[in-house]
Design an enzyme around this catalytic site. Sequence first.
Site, PDB file in Angstrom:
ATOM      1  N   ALA A  38       0.880  -1.183   0.000  1.00 49.40           N
ATOM      2  CA  ALA A  38       0.000   0.000   0.000  1.00 49.40           C
ATOM      3  C   ALA A  38       0.913   1.228   0.000  1.00 49.40           C
ATOM      4  O   ALA A  38       0.854   2.089   0.874  1.00 49.40           O
ATOM      5  CB  ALA A  38      -0.968   0.003   1.174  1.00 49.40           C
ATOM      6  N   HIS A  64       7.196   5.605   1.521  1.00 49.98           N
ATOM      7  CA  HIS A  64       7.914   4.419   1.048  1.00 49.98           C
ATOM      8  C   HIS A  64       8.803   4.780  -0.155  1.00 49.98           C
ATOM      9  O   HIS A  64       9.953   4.350  -0.252  1.00 49.98           O
ATOM     10  CB  HIS A  64       6.937   3.339   0.575  1.00 49.98           C
ATOM     11  N   GLN A  87       3.700 -10.059  13.062  1.00 50.41           N
ATOM     12  CA  GLN A  87       3.887  -8.797  13.786  1.00 50.41           C
ATOM     13  C   GLN A  87       2.564  -8.113  14.117  1.00 50.41           C
ATOM     14  O   GLN A  87       2.542  -7.041  14.698  1.00 50.41           O
ATOM     15  CB  GLN A  87       4.818  -7.850  13.038  1.00 50.41           C
ATOM     16  N   SER A 123       0.137   3.622   5.427  1.00 52.39           N
ATOM     17  CA  SER A 123      -0.783   2.798   4.635  1.00 52.39           C
ATOM     18  C   SER A 123      -2.158   2.789   5.302  1.00 52.39           C
ATOM     19  O   SER A 123      -3.185   2.682   4.638  1.00 52.39           O
ATOM     20  CB  SER A 123      -0.250   1.379   4.525  1.00 52.39           C
TER      21      SER A 123
HETATM   22  P1  AMP Z   1       5.384  -0.279   6.388  1.00 50.54           P
HETATM   23  O1  AMP Z   1       4.981  -0.641   5.008  1.00 50.54           O
HETATM   24  O2  AMP Z   1       4.383   0.551   7.091  1.00 50.54           O
HETATM   25  O3  AMP Z   1       5.864  -1.461   7.185  1.00 50.54           O
HETATM   26  O4  AMP Z   1       6.644   0.655   6.239  1.00 50.54           O
HETATM   27  C1  AMP Z   1       7.788   0.266   5.522  1.00 50.54           C
HETATM   28  C2  AMP Z   1       8.901   1.237   5.811  1.00 50.54           C
HETATM   29  O5  AMP Z   1       8.491   2.540   5.392  1.00 50.54           O
HETATM   30  C3  AMP Z   1       9.221   1.343   7.305  1.00 50.54           C
HETATM   31  O6  AMP Z   1      10.626   1.462   7.467  1.00 50.54           O
HETATM   32  C4  AMP Z   1       8.505   2.594   7.719  1.00 50.54           C
HETATM   33  O7  AMP Z   1       9.085   3.236   8.842  1.00 50.54           O
HETATM   34  C5  AMP Z   1       8.665   3.441   6.465  1.00 50.54           C
HETATM   35  N1  AMP Z   1       7.630   4.460   6.428  1.00 50.54           N
HETATM   36  C6  AMP Z   1       6.286   4.296   6.579  1.00 50.54           C
HETATM   37  N2  AMP Z   1       5.666   5.483   6.552  1.00 50.54           N
HETATM   38  C7  AMP Z   1       6.627   6.419   6.380  1.00 50.54           C
HETATM   39  C8  AMP Z   1       6.620   7.845   6.280  1.00 50.54           C
HETATM   40  N3  AMP Z   1       5.493   8.536   6.348  1.00 50.54           N
HETATM   41  N4  AMP Z   1       7.795   8.475   6.116  1.00 50.54           N
HETATM   42  C9  AMP Z   1       8.960   7.779   6.060  1.00 50.54           C
HETATM   43  N5  AMP Z   1       9.035   6.436   6.138  1.00 50.54           N
HETATM   44  C10 AMP Z   1       7.896   5.767   6.311  1.00 50.54           C
END
Ligand code: AMP
Length: 292
Positions: free
Chosen positions: A42, A47, A71, A198
Site C-alpha cells: 500500500a 515508502h 507482527q 498505509s
Molecule cells: P510499512 O509498510 O508501514 O511497514 O513501512 C515500511 C517502511 O516505510 C518502514 O521502514 C517505515 O518506517 C517506512 N515508512 C512508513 N511510513 C513512512 C513515512 N510517512 N515516512 C517515512 N518512512 C515511512
Amino acid sequence: MFAFNFNNTTMHIFYGKAPLITFLKSIKIGDSTIGFVPTMGALHQGHLALMKKSLQENDYTVVSIFVNPTQFNNPEDLAKYPRTIEEDIKKMTALNPEIILYAPTVEDIYEGQTVSQSFDFDGLENQMEGKFRPGHFNGVGTIVKRLFEIIEPTNAYFGEKDFQQLQIVKKMVSKNNLNVTIIGCPIFREANNLAMSSRNERLSIQERSEAAIIYQTLTAAKEKFKTNSAQWVTEWVRKSFEKNPSFSLEYFVIADEATLLPCFKKNKNKKYRAFIAVFINNIRLIDTISLN
Ligand code: AMP
C-alpha cells in the site's frame, strides 16, 4: 521470476526466495552494493522516498512487499491491512523500473511454521509499541532477520516514523553482528502534516483532515517541553485529547532516543523524542518528533 510490463518497461518481480537468491547472485559482482527497503505495501510517498534514497546510494535496490502476519497482535488489523499490489507495482515502475521486487507468500517466508522467534533487544521492546502490541517486535525481528538472510543487503532503509522499530533493527544488527548498515530516513507527511501511512487509506476525508491534530499536538509538546517537565507535557497532551471525542489516545511518551526509557528528569546531555499512538474510528495511527 515474473517480468511486469508497464509503459514498455519491465520490472523484476519474485514471489519465491529461491529464484530471487539466484538472480541476486548473478547480478552482484565485486563490491557492488544492494540497498533494501522492506515494506508491507500500500505504497505511499514515504515508502517511495526510502526507495529513492536506496536507488541513489546503491547499485541495486530490492524492495519487499509482505504483510507479515507474526507482527500483528490484532487479527482485525491484519485482515483489514490494505493490499494493493498492482497499484504498488505501477508506482515502483514509474519511480524506477530497475527496482527488484520480492513479494513472497507467507509459505515462502515461514515454510509452514508461521511463528516468531524470541528476541532480546535489551529492553527496547518493552516500551510503547512493545507494551501495547504484545509480540509485535518479535514478529518484526523475525521477518527483518529472515529478509536480511535472503537478500544479504549492503544497506537497509527504515523510516523514522517507526522510530522504535528503527532502534530495534539497529540493536538486532549489532547484537548479531550482521553485515548490513541500517539507514534511518525522515518522516514523509501529507500536506496537513499527518504522517503518511498505509493505514491512512482507511480514514475518511473528514478523519484525515481531523488527524492533523496529531502533529499539531507533537509540535506544541515540543515547544512546551523547552520550559516544562516531561510529566507536565504528558499530562497536557492527555487532557487535550480528552477534549476531542473523535480520538482515543493510547499513549504519549517522552523518552530517551537511545534507550527509549521514559524521561523522568531532563538531562541536557540526552536526546529526547515524543512518541504518540492514537485511535480514530478504530484505526491506529502513530507519530513521533525529536524534541532537542
Ligand atoms: P510499512 O509498510 O508501514 O511497514 O513501512 C515500511 C517502511 O516505510 C518502514 O521502514 C517505515 O518506517 C517506512 N515508512 C512508513 N511510513 C513512512 C513515512 N510517512 N515516512 C517515512 N518512512 C515511512
